[in-house]
Design a protein around this motif. Structure first.
Motif, PDB file in Angstrom:
ATOM      1  N   GLU A  71       0.832  -1.203   0.000  1.00 25.62           N
ATOM      2  CA  GLU A  71       0.000   0.000   0.000  1.00 25.62           C
ATOM      3  C   GLU A  71       0.866   1.251   0.000  1.00 25.62           C
ATOM      4  O   GLU A  71       0.592   2.208  -0.738  1.00 25.62           O
ATOM      5  CB  GLU A  71      -0.938   0.009   1.208  1.00 25.62           C
ATOM      6  CG  GLU A  71      -1.955  -1.113   1.233  1.00 25.62           C
ATOM      7  CD  GLU A  71      -1.386  -2.454   1.715  1.00 25.62           C
ATOM      8  OE1 GLU A  71      -0.311  -2.480   2.358  1.00 25.62           O
ATOM      9  OE2 GLU A  71      -2.018  -3.478   1.404  1.00 25.62           O
ATOM     10  N   GLU A  74       2.484   1.810  -3.488  1.00 28.48           N
ATOM     11  CA  GLU A  74       1.541   2.383  -4.452  1.00 28.48           C
ATOM     12  C   GLU A  74       1.363   3.878  -4.213  1.00 28.48           C
ATOM     13  O   GLU A  74       1.398   4.689  -5.129  1.00 28.48           O
ATOM     14  CB  GLU A  74       0.191   1.661  -4.372  1.00 28.48           C
ATOM     15  CG  GLU A  74      -0.868   2.226  -5.283  1.00 28.48           C
ATOM     16  CD  GLU A  74      -0.519   2.149  -6.762  1.00 28.48           C
ATOM     17  OE1 GLU A  74      -0.967   3.040  -7.519  1.00 28.48           O
ATOM     18  OE2 GLU A  74       0.196   1.223  -7.164  1.00 28.48           O
ATOM     19  N   SER A  75       1.198   4.242  -2.967  1.00 29.08           N
ATOM     20  CA  SER A  75       1.011   5.646  -2.617  1.00 29.08           C
ATOM     21  C   SER A  75       2.254   6.481  -2.946  1.00 29.08           C
ATOM     22  O   SER A  75       2.156   7.588  -3.475  1.00 29.08           O
ATOM     23  CB  SER A  75       0.683   5.756  -1.125  1.00 29.08           C
ATOM     24  OG  SER A  75       0.676   7.084  -0.711  1.00 29.08           O
ATOM     25  N   SER A  78       2.907   6.629  -6.974  1.00 30.56           N
ATOM     26  CA  SER A  78       1.824   7.055  -7.867  1.00 30.56           C
ATOM     27  C   SER A  78       1.783   8.560  -8.112  1.00 30.56           C
ATOM     28  O   SER A  78       1.240   9.007  -9.117  1.00 30.56           O
ATOM     29  CB  SER A  78       0.470   6.582  -7.322  1.00 30.56           C
ATOM     30  OG  SER A  78       0.189   7.211  -6.090  1.00 30.56           O
TER      31      SER A  78
END
Length: 135
Positions: A71, A74-75, A78
């Protein structure tokens, strides 16, 4: 000392070595590898052809890698303005990359959080709970 100043390589050493049961290879100098109970959580990566300067095509020689959760990865990668990145080689691995030259885009506090999260991703659960104040 303000912890909101721009981060440096020395701050990685200080943040990592301030955590429980961390070893650094080599102990001083060189391109470091940080481990907790034998598990690598942050390291300076040797140049590889999968991480290269898009303008010159030359492999980056200043890549740092930090473990993280899927998680968080991805953060972190991105946002197009983020200094964090990944490459196809790192698909499926819970880690993010950062160029040493971009360390100054992070504050000491931000870097310390990333290093601590990397440590938490690899530390044994009981040791992590001790750091977090749990039983």
């Amino acid at each position: 000392m303000s912890r909101s100043r721009a981060a440096t390589l020395r701050d990685i050493d200080e943040a990592a070595l301030g955590l429980p049961e961390v070893t650094r290879e080599p102990e001083t100098g060189g391109r470091p590898v940080f481990k907790v109970r034998g598990k690598t959580f942050a390291f300076a990566r040797d140049p590889r052809k999968d991480a290269f300067d898009p303008e010159t095509g030359e492999p980056y020689d200043d890549v740092l890698a930090f473990s993280c959760t899927a998680e968080d990865k991805e953060s972190m990668v991105s946002n197009p303005d983020s200094p964090w990145f990944t490459t196809p080689h790192w698909n499926g691995y819970n880690a993010v990359l950062l160029l040493e030259r971009d360390l100054g885009r992070l504050t000491v506090d931000e870097l310390r959080e990333v290093v601590t999260d990397a440590w938490l991703a690899k530390a044994p659960k009981r040791l992590a709970q001790q750091l977090l104040g749990g039983s």
